[in-house]
Design a protein around this motif. Structure first.
Motif, PDB file in Angstrom:
ATOM      1  N   ILE A  76       1.112  -0.971   0.290  1.00 47.96           N
ATOM      2  CA  ILE A  76      -0.204   0.168   0.292  1.00 47.96           C
ATOM      3  C   ILE A  76       0.883   1.630  -0.060  1.00 47.96           C
ATOM      4  N   ALA A  77       0.530   2.669  -0.363  1.00 45.43           N
ATOM      5  CA  ALA A  77       1.651   3.463  -0.856  1.00 45.43           C
ATOM      6  C   ALA A  77       1.061   3.941   0.901  1.00 45.43           C
ATOM      7  N   ASP A  78       2.179   4.859   1.160  1.00 48.10           N
ATOM      8  CA  ASP A  78       2.666   4.983   2.526  1.00 48.10           C
ATOM      9  C   ASP A  78       2.908   6.528   2.101  1.00 48.10           C
ATOM     10  N   TYR A  79       1.719   7.713   2.648  1.00 50.53           N
ATOM     11  CA  TYR A  79       1.659   8.827   2.951  1.00 50.53           C
ATOM     12  C   TYR A  79       1.842   9.552   4.344  1.00 50.53           C
ATOM     13  N   SER A  80       2.925   8.849   5.394  1.00 53.03           N
ATOM     14  CA  SER A  80       3.296   9.654   6.205  1.00 53.03           C
ATOM     15  C   SER A  80       3.738  10.658   5.697  1.00 53.03           C
ATOM     16  N   GLY A  81       4.103  10.856   4.964  1.00 57.27           N
ATOM     17  CA  GLY A  81       5.618  11.868   4.942  1.00 57.27           C
ATOM     18  C   GLY A  81       6.919  11.678   5.530  1.00 57.27           C
ATOM     19  N   GLU A  82       7.219  10.404   6.222  1.00 60.05           N
ATOM     20  CA  GLU A  82       8.328  10.044   6.944  1.00 60.05           C
ATOM     21  C   GLU A  82       9.506   9.335   5.825  1.00 60.05           C
ATOM     22  N   PRO A  83      10.800   9.810   5.967  1.00 58.90           N
ATOM     23  CA  PRO A  83      12.011   9.333   4.460  1.00 58.90           C
ATOM     24  C   PRO A  83      12.010   8.181   5.079  1.00 58.90           C
ATOM     25  N   VAL A  84      12.722   7.345   4.317  1.00 58.93           N
ATOM     26  CA  VAL A  84      13.481   5.979   4.461  1.00 58.93           C
ATOM     27  C   VAL A  84      14.286   6.098   4.459  1.00 58.93           C
ATOM     28  N   GLU A  85      14.760   5.477   5.767  1.00 59.10           N
ATOM     29  CA  GLU A  85      16.667   5.548   5.972  1.00 59.10           C
ATOM     30  C   GLU A  85      17.520   5.039   5.758  1.00 59.10           C
ATOM     31  N   HIS A  86      17.030   4.378   4.373  1.00 64.60           N
ATOM     32  CA  HIS A  86      17.673   3.133   4.289  1.00 64.60           C
ATOM     33  C   HIS A  86      19.509   4.213   3.870  1.00 64.60           C
TER      34      HIS A  86
END
Length: 108
Positions: A76-86
């Motif tokens: 599902i699309a992530d709309y949290s607006g939080e970056p991914v830290e990978h």
């Protein structure tokens, strides 16, 4: 029936529908293109259909960073607006903006 286009795009942040991880799409297969061993390792009751897009993700959960291979039906699309830290994200993408990562075409 085969779906002809992917729902999610490169650089988009998505999350898994059942498992607690999220990631950035860095490649898309129009249908399943992993090994049969990989497929058989998934419990039968949760095995996804093969004739749908599969996504390669730079993924993260609370414990670690890894590469995930996930069917479209399980995302599902992530709309949290939080970056991914990978840690590999800067190698492939520009800085996070408006909920997505712009592709970065770097010629070595």
């Amino acid at each position: 029936m085969m779906k002809s286009h992917a729902k999610y795009h490169l650089g988009q942040v998505v999350r898994h529908r059942k498992h607690p991880f999220r990631g950035v799409v860095f490649d898309v297969d129009p249908q399943f293109a992993n090994t049969e061993e990989w497929y058989q390792a998934i419990p039968e009751d949760s095995r996804p259909l093969k004739n749908q897009p599969f996504y390669h993700l730079l993924a993260e959960n609370d414990q670690s960073y890894y590469v995930a291979y996930v069917s479209e039906q399980n995302l599902i699309a992530d709309y949290s607006g939080e970056p991914v830290e990978h840690p590999d994200i800067p190698d492939m993408f520009g800085p996070f903006q408006d909920g997505t990562y712009p592709l970065h075409f770097q010629l070595n």
